[in-house]
Design an enzyme around this catalytic site. Structure first.
Site, PDB file in Angstrom:
ATOM      1  N   PRO A   9      41.357  -1.089  15.624  1.00  0.00           N
ATOM      2  CA  PRO A   9      42.351  -1.435  16.627  1.00  0.00           C
ATOM      3  C   PRO A   9      43.265  -2.604  16.249  1.00  0.00           C
ATOM      4  CG  PRO A   9      40.146  -2.099  17.329  1.00  0.00           C
ATOM      5  CD  PRO A   9      39.979  -1.215  16.131  1.00  0.00           C
ATOM      6  N   ASN A  10      44.508  -2.419  16.600  1.00  0.00           N
ATOM      7  CA  ASN A  10      45.581  -3.418  16.437  1.00  0.00           C
ATOM      8  C   ASN A  10      46.057  -3.592  14.995  1.00  0.00           C
ATOM      9  OD1 ASN A  10      45.647  -4.215  19.258  1.00  0.00           O
ATOM     10  ND2 ASN A  10      43.637  -5.100  18.888  1.00  0.00           N
ATOM     11  N   ARG A  17      51.860  -8.710  14.031  1.00  0.00           N
ATOM     12  CA  ARG A  17      50.764  -9.305  14.795  1.00  0.00           C
ATOM     13  C   ARG A  17      50.280 -10.602  14.146  1.00  0.00           C
ATOM     14  NH1 ARG A  17      44.606  -7.240  14.170  1.00  0.00           N
ATOM     15  NH2 ARG A  17      43.751  -8.499  15.847  1.00  0.00           N
ATOM     16  N   TYR A  22      47.460 -12.817   9.691  1.00  0.00           N
ATOM     17  CA  TYR A  22      47.359 -11.520   9.007  1.00  0.00           C
ATOM     18  C   TYR A  22      48.517 -11.221   8.048  1.00  0.00           C
ATOM     19  CZ  TYR A  22      43.797 -10.787  12.591  1.00  0.00           C
ATOM     20  OH  TYR A  22      42.685 -10.914  13.395  1.00  0.00           O
ATOM     21  N   ASN A  71      37.890  -1.366   7.808  1.00  0.00           N
ATOM     22  CA  ASN A  71      38.155  -2.571   8.593  1.00  0.00           C
ATOM     23  C   ASN A  71      38.106  -2.137  10.058  1.00  0.00           C
ATOM     24  OD1 ASN A  71      38.983  -4.871   9.860  1.00  0.00           O
ATOM     25  ND2 ASN A  71      40.772  -5.233   8.550  1.00  0.00           N
ATOM     26  N   ALA A  74      38.369  -5.553  15.653  1.00  0.00           N
ATOM     27  CA  ALA A  74      37.574  -6.174  16.726  1.00  0.00           C
ATOM     28  C   ALA A  74      36.267  -5.421  16.990  1.00  0.00           C
ATOM     29  CB  ALA A  74      38.405  -6.264  18.003  1.00  0.00           C
ATOM     30  N   HIS A  77      32.705  -6.554  15.775  1.00  0.00           N
ATOM     31  CA  HIS A  77      31.873  -7.542  16.470  1.00  0.00           C
ATOM     32  C   HIS A  77      31.215  -6.990  17.728  1.00  0.00           C
ATOM     33  CE1 HIS A  77      34.329  -9.781  13.747  1.00  0.00           C
ATOM     34  NE2 HIS A  77      35.411  -9.608  14.454  1.00  0.00           N
ATOM     35  N   ASP A  84      26.149   2.401  13.592  1.00  0.00           N
ATOM     36  CA  ASP A  84      25.252   3.548  13.420  1.00  0.00           C
ATOM     37  C   ASP A  84      25.888   4.640  12.563  1.00  0.00           C
ATOM     38  OD1 ASP A  84      23.221   2.408  14.868  1.00  0.00           O
ATOM     39  OD2 ASP A  84      23.456   3.669  16.642  1.00  0.00           O
ATOM     40  N   GLU A  95      32.884  -2.877   3.846  1.00  0.00           N
ATOM     41  CA  GLU A  95      33.491  -3.533   5.025  1.00  0.00           C
ATOM     42  C   GLU A  95      34.529  -4.546   4.541  1.00  0.00           C
ATOM     43  OE1 GLU A  95      30.641  -5.670   7.406  1.00  0.00           O
ATOM     44  OE2 GLU A  95      32.200  -6.633   8.606  1.00  0.00           O
ATOM     45  N   HIS A  97      37.729  -7.359   5.708  1.00  0.00           N
ATOM     46  CA  HIS A  97      38.527  -8.096   6.692  1.00  0.00           C
ATOM     47  C   HIS A  97      39.627  -8.860   5.976  1.00  0.00           C
ATOM     48  CE1 HIS A  97      35.750  -7.064   9.829  1.00  0.00           C
ATOM     49  NE2 HIS A  97      34.776  -7.387   9.000  1.00  0.00           N
ATOM     50  N   ILE A  98      40.756  -8.912   6.625  1.00  0.00           N
ATOM     51  CA  ILE A  98      41.910  -9.618   6.052  1.00  0.00           C
ATOM     52  C   ILE A  98      41.658 -11.119   6.110  1.00  0.00           C
ATOM     53  CG2 ILE A  98      44.380 -10.047   6.379  1.00  0.00           C
ATOM     54  CD1 ILE A  98      44.401  -7.169   7.754  1.00  0.00           C
ATOM     55  N   SER A  99      41.220 -11.576   7.266  1.00  0.00           N
ATOM     56  CA  SER A  99      40.969 -13.009   7.452  1.00  0.00           C
ATOM     57  C   SER A  99      39.515 -13.338   7.112  1.00  0.00           C
ATOM     58  CB  SER A  99      41.249 -13.392   8.913  1.00  0.00           C
ATOM     59  OG  SER A  99      40.376 -12.687   9.787  1.00  0.00           O
ATOM     60  N   ARG A 104      36.629 -18.512  11.736  1.00  0.00           N
ATOM     61  CA  ARG A 104      37.276 -18.308  13.036  1.00  0.00           C
ATOM     62  C   ARG A 104      36.263 -18.434  14.170  1.00  0.00           C
ATOM     63  NH1 ARG A 104      40.904 -13.151  12.580  1.00  0.00           N
ATOM     64  NH2 ARG A 104      41.828 -14.102  14.442  1.00  0.00           N
ATOM     65  N   ARG A 108      33.389 -13.829  16.074  1.00  0.00           N
ATOM     66  CA  ARG A 108      33.784 -13.067  14.884  1.00  0.00           C
ATOM     67  C   ARG A 108      32.792 -13.240  13.734  1.00  0.00           C
ATOM     68  NH1 ARG A 108      39.163 -11.516  16.198  1.00  0.00           N
ATOM     69  NH2 ARG A 108      40.144 -13.095  17.487  1.00  0.00           N
TER      70      ARG A 108
END
Ligand code: DQA
Length: 138
Positions: A9-10, A17, A22, A71, A74, A77, A84, A95, A97-99, A104, A108
């Protein structure tokens, strides 16, 4: 070799954003660069804001593709369901993540994906995806 990048999402709003977190590049522009760089790999990209669609895509690709770069944004978390799904499939899942999520907010710092993932790459900006794809090459 067939690899899919699955974004949650997002992440369709990348470029617009929170650019301080990001970056200002759209994922579509970055994805074209990835396709150019990894010409010998069949690279696919899927994005959804909907948890169930992410789960379905993991199931759909997780028994035939060589790699999944995920990725979950949200949902990382919060989603037992995505965790699963990652556990259920045979394809290795990296997995991403950009950040650097550990720098943070505390919520997170938890990931429902990490226990099931083959590896985790975070904090390198969009380059995190690049590094995840590289990990399938050796
Ligand atoms: C993110 C980090 C998540 O905490 C956040 O909800 C995102 C993006 C990242 O790539 O840094 O949407 O997964």
């Amino acid at each position: 070799m067939k690899i899919i990048i699955i974004n949650g999402p997002n992440l369709n709003l990348l470029g617009k954003r929170e650019p301080d977190v990001y970056g200002s590049e759209t994922f579509e522009d970055y994805f074209s660069k990835l396709q150019f760089k990894f010409k010998d790999i069949e690279l696919e990209y899927f994005q959804s804001n909907i948890e169930g669609e992410l789960i379905s895509k993991i199931q759909e690709t997780g028994f035939s593709y060589d790699g999944i770069v995920l990725n979950a944004a949200a949902y990382t978390h919060t989603s037992v369901g995505i965790g699963d799904a990652v556990k259920a499939v045979e394809t290795p899942v990296i997995e991403v993540h950009i950040s650097n999520t550990h720098q943070r907010e505390e919520f997170r710092h938890v990931s429902y994906i990490s226990p099931a993932a083959t590896g985790v790459i975070l904090g390198f900006g969009l380059k995190s995806y690049d590094l995840a794809i590289e990990s399938f090459l050796f």
